[in-house]
Motif scaffolding. Sequence first.
Motif, PDB file in Angstrom:
ATOM      1  N   PRO A 226       0.814  -1.223   0.000  1.00  0.00           N
ATOM      2  CA  PRO A 226       0.000   0.000   0.000  1.00  0.00           C
ATOM      3  C   PRO A 226       0.844   1.267   0.000  1.00  0.00           C
ATOM      4  O   PRO A 226       0.538   2.229  -0.720  1.00  0.00           O
ATOM      5  N   GLY A 227       1.913   1.281   0.801  1.00  0.00           N
ATOM      6  CA  GLY A 227       2.798   2.438   0.823  1.00  0.00           C
ATOM      7  C   GLY A 227       3.518   2.635  -0.497  1.00  0.00           C
ATOM      8  O   GLY A 227       3.713   3.774  -0.954  1.00  0.00           O
ATOM      9  N   ILE A 228       3.923   1.544  -1.137  1.00  0.00           N
ATOM     10  CA  ILE A 228       4.597   1.645  -2.435  1.00  0.00           C
ATOM     11  C   ILE A 228       3.671   2.270  -3.464  1.00  0.00           C
ATOM     12  O   ILE A 228       4.062   3.186  -4.213  1.00  0.00           O
ATOM     13  N   LEU A 229       2.432   1.787  -3.520  1.00  0.00           N
ATOM     14  CA  LEU A 229       1.493   2.296  -4.524  1.00  0.00           C
ATOM     15  C   LEU A 229       1.126   3.755  -4.255  1.00  0.00           C
ATOM     16  O   LEU A 229       1.047   4.569  -5.185  1.00  0.00           O
ATOM     17  N   LEU A 230       0.924   4.104  -2.994  1.00  0.00           N
ATOM     18  CA  LEU A 230       0.549   5.481  -2.662  1.00  0.00           C
ATOM     19  C   LEU A 230       1.692   6.456  -2.932  1.00  0.00           C
ATOM     20  O   LEU A 230       1.495   7.531  -3.507  1.00  0.00           O
ATOM     21  N   THR A 231       2.908   6.105  -2.503  1.00  0.00           N
ATOM     22  CA  THR A 231       4.037   7.010  -2.736  1.00  0.00           C
ATOM     23  C   THR A 231       4.349   7.138  -4.218  1.00  0.00           C
ATOM     24  O   THR A 231       4.721   8.221  -4.691  1.00  0.00           O
ATOM     25  N   SER A 232       4.178   6.062  -4.967  1.00  0.00           N
ATOM     26  CA  SER A 232       4.418   6.121  -6.407  1.00  0.00           C
ATOM     27  C   SER A 232       3.385   7.006  -7.089  1.00  0.00           C
ATOM     28  O   SER A 232       3.695   7.747  -8.034  1.00  0.00           O
ATOM     29  N   LEU A 233       2.141   6.951  -6.611  1.00  0.00           N
ATOM     30  CA  LEU A 233       1.094   7.807  -7.173  1.00  0.00           C
ATOM     31  C   LEU A 233       1.381   9.277  -6.868  1.00  0.00           C
ATOM     32  O   LEU A 233       1.242  10.145  -7.738  1.00  0.00           O
ATOM     33  N   VAL A 234       1.787   9.572  -5.626  1.00  0.00           N
ATOM     34  CA  VAL A 234       2.122  10.958  -5.265  1.00  0.00           C
ATOM     35  C   VAL A 234       3.315  11.444  -6.090  1.00  0.00           C
ATOM     36  O   VAL A 234       3.342  12.590  -6.558  1.00  0.00           O
ATOM     37  N   PHE A 235       4.293  10.578  -6.282  1.00  0.00           N
ATOM     38  CA  PHE A 235       5.461  10.925  -7.099  1.00  0.00           C
ATOM     39  C   PHE A 235       5.034  11.247  -8.529  1.00  0.00           C
ATOM     40  O   PHE A 235       5.514  12.208  -9.136  1.00  0.00           O
ATOM     41  N   LEU A 236       4.122  10.445  -9.076  1.00  0.00           N
ATOM     42  CA  LEU A 236       3.625  10.679 -10.427  1.00  0.00           C
ATOM     43  C   LEU A 236       2.884  12.011 -10.516  1.00  0.00           C
ATOM     44  O   LEU A 236       3.109  12.799 -11.436  1.00  0.00           O
ATOM     45  N   LEU A 237       2.008  12.280  -9.541  1.00  0.00           N
ATOM     46  CA  LEU A 237       1.225  13.508  -9.554  1.00  0.00           C
ATOM     47  C   LEU A 237       2.108  14.745  -9.343  1.00  0.00           C
ATOM     48  O   LEU A 237       1.715  15.855  -9.719  1.00  0.00           O
ATOM     49  N   GLY A 238       3.273  14.557  -8.736  1.00  0.00           N
ATOM     50  CA  GLY A 238       4.188  15.675  -8.532  1.00  0.00           C
ATOM     51  C   GLY A 238       4.855  16.140  -9.803  1.00  0.00           C
ATOM     52  O   GLY A 238       5.515  17.194  -9.808  1.00  0.00           O
ATOM     53  N   LEU A 250       6.733   6.580 -15.387  1.00  0.00           N
ATOM     54  CA  LEU A 250       7.061   7.192 -14.100  1.00  0.00           C
ATOM     55  C   LEU A 250       6.566   6.341 -12.931  1.00  0.00           C
ATOM     56  O   LEU A 250       7.273   6.178 -11.932  1.00  0.00           O
ATOM     57  N   PHE A 251       5.353   5.811 -13.043  1.00  0.00           N
ATOM     58  CA  PHE A 251       4.812   4.993 -11.967  1.00  0.00           C
ATOM     59  C   PHE A 251       5.643   3.719 -11.803  1.00  0.00           C
ATOM     60  O   PHE A 251       5.928   3.299 -10.674  1.00  0.00           O
ATOM     61  N   LEU A 252       6.028   3.115 -12.914  1.00  0.00           N
ATOM     62  CA  LEU A 252       6.871   1.921 -12.851  1.00  0.00           C
ATOM     63  C   LEU A 252       8.224   2.256 -12.230  1.00  0.00           C
ATOM     64  O   LEU A 252       8.723   1.514 -11.375  1.00  0.00           O
ATOM     65  N   MET A 253       8.811   3.364 -12.628  1.00  0.00           N
ATOM     66  CA  MET A 253      10.113   3.755 -12.090  1.00  0.00           C
ATOM     67  C   MET A 253      10.028   3.976 -10.585  1.00  0.00           C
ATOM     68  O   MET A 253      10.899   3.520  -9.826  1.00  0.00           O
ATOM     69  N   ALA A 254       8.979   4.667 -10.123  1.00  0.00           N
ATOM     70  CA  ALA A 254       8.811   4.909  -8.695  1.00  0.00           C
ATOM     71  C   ALA A 254       8.617   3.602  -7.938  1.00  0.00           C
ATOM     72  O   ALA A 254       9.184   3.401  -6.853  1.00  0.00           O
ATOM     73  N   THR A 255       7.826   2.702  -8.496  1.00  0.00           N
ATOM     74  CA  THR A 255       7.582   1.408  -7.855  1.00  0.00           C
ATOM     75  C   THR A 255       8.863   0.587  -7.773  1.00  0.00           C
ATOM     76  O   THR A 255       9.161  -0.029  -6.735  1.00  0.00           O
ATOM     77  N   ILE A 256       9.636   0.592  -8.845  1.00  0.00           N
ATOM     78  CA  ILE A 256      10.900  -0.157  -8.857  1.00  0.00           C
ATOM     79  C   ILE A 256      11.877   0.416  -7.845  1.00  0.00           C
ATOM     80  O   ILE A 256      12.603  -0.329  -7.170  1.00  0.00           O
ATOM     81  N   MET A 257      11.906   1.741  -7.691  1.00  0.00           N
ATOM     82  CA  MET A 257      12.820   2.343  -6.716  1.00  0.00           C
ATOM     83  C   MET A 257      12.416   1.963  -5.295  1.00  0.00           C
ATOM     84  O   MET A 257      13.275   1.739  -4.435  1.00  0.00           O
ATOM     85  N   CYS A 258      11.112   1.875  -5.017  1.00  0.00           N
ATOM     86  CA  CYS A 258      10.658   1.369  -3.717  1.00  0.00           C
ATOM     87  C   CYS A 258      11.082  -0.084  -3.526  1.00  0.00           C
ATOM     88  O   CYS A 258      11.596  -0.470  -2.460  1.00  0.00           O
ATOM     89  N   TRP A 259      10.845  -0.888  -4.541  1.00  0.00           N
ATOM     90  CA  TRP A 259      11.168  -2.321  -4.488  1.00  0.00           C
ATOM     91  C   TRP A 259      12.661  -2.531  -4.231  1.00  0.00           C
ATOM     92  O   TRP A 259      13.051  -3.351  -3.386  1.00  0.00           O
ATOM     93  N   LEU A 260      13.496  -1.787  -4.943  1.00  0.00           N
ATOM     94  CA  LEU A 260      14.942  -1.917  -4.764  1.00  0.00           C
ATOM     95  C   LEU A 260      15.377  -1.467  -3.378  1.00  0.00           C
ATOM     96  O   LEU A 260      16.276  -2.068  -2.779  1.00  0.00           O
ATOM     97  N   SER A 261      14.766  -0.409  -2.860  1.00  0.00           N
ATOM     98  CA  SER A 261      15.143   0.082  -1.534  1.00  0.00           C
ATOM     99  C   SER A 261      14.871  -0.971  -0.470  1.00  0.00           C
ATOM    100  O   SER A 261      15.672  -1.161   0.454  1.00  0.00           O
ATOM    101  N   ILE A 262      13.754  -1.679  -0.599  1.00  0.00           N
ATOM    102  CA  ILE A 262      13.423  -2.723   0.367  1.00  0.00           C
ATOM    103  C   ILE A 262      14.298  -3.954   0.158  1.00  0.00           C
ATOM    104  O   ILE A 262      14.806  -4.545   1.117  1.00  0.00           O
ATOM    105  N   ARG A 263      14.505  -4.338  -1.085  1.00  0.00           N
ATOM    106  CA  ARG A 263      15.301  -5.537  -1.382  1.00  0.00           C
ATOM    107  C   ARG A 263      16.775  -5.371  -1.025  1.00  0.00           C
ATOM    108  O   ARG A 263      17.454  -6.355  -0.725  1.00  0.00           O
ATOM    109  N   THR A 264      17.272  -4.124  -1.064  1.00  0.00           N
ATOM    110  CA  THR A 264      18.688  -3.885  -0.770  1.00  0.00           C
ATOM    111  C   THR A 264      18.906  -3.216   0.577  1.00  0.00           C
ATOM    112  O   THR A 264      20.039  -2.944   0.952  1.00  0.00           O
TER     113      THR A 264
END
Length: 346
Positions: A226-238, A250-264
Amino acid sequence: MPDPAAYPARNSGDARPLSPQHSPPKPGFPAAVPEGTPFHLLARNSAHRWWRPAVALLVLLGLTLVASVLAAVLLVGMIVFAGPWGALSIVLPPGYLVEVLSAPLPMLFLSFAVLIALIPPVALTARWVQRRGFGSVVGVLGSPRIRWLGETMLWALLVFGALFAVILTLQLMSGAPLPAFPGWRRYLAVALLAVLVVPAQSAAEELFFRGLLLQTLTAWFRTPWPGILLTSLVFLLGHGYTDPLVWVELFLMATIMCWLSIRTGGLEAAVAMHTANNALSLLVAGLSGVPSTQQSGDYPVIQVIPMIVAVLLFAWVVDRRAARRGVSTVVGGRVRINPVTLAPRH
């Protein structure tokens, strides 16, 4: 070295009394985080209560508004008073100020530099509301991993450098004319912006979106999606893009950056991707003049599709490199993070 304010130190057994010259630390800071805590749950520490995320979001919003206004005033003043008329700018007609600030280079500089003002609100919100150090926003070690940041930056420059080379080649093959070079003076101004300002701007956005905002929302939901999707949406709207295909990118890029931050276990890979993309975009666009800050309009498929491929390729490479290097994914070490649920496998 880990940030000593990010996580509480373990009891060393030293029972010596505090020196009378030094007052004892404020109770409860930094709030304890148990070993095994993954990146997205770093705000869910011993000080967490159900209401803290709501207060943190309100404080973050208020501080961001104040910091953005102050930064804009300071930057505009710097541009105006550093101009050819210097201190005389204050007595010149208003049309002069509008002309100076609406010029392409000052507009481009302001659009990037003002975002650096996101850093103080992030640090103060984490400290005042969530009772934790700024380092815990960065990652599970409580500080940036410089060597890991350098490696991810190298991969980002390689992947996105190849991306822009492919885009330029496809444009030339489609019959698009070569851009007219604006001259070295103007191009070097854009290059300095890409090298000196963009890294700080990219880091500030990552600390805000993939750092504090993602961690604060996940403190509520526990699961990160939920946090990944919400922050990615806010990032897109920004961003002001109006092309649906760019929205997907942009939404994919934001989601991937969240995913990488958690995975690493930290923001290093996301900062590297963001910096490489923005800096190389400026360096390439600057070949035909100062890039416009206008983000509306349609974008050709030959620009968007390669970008999506580059984002996915970078994520795959960095994720594999993190596994090979044994990069820490939780407080206290490395455990496997499920690639779908993003839950640690203890």
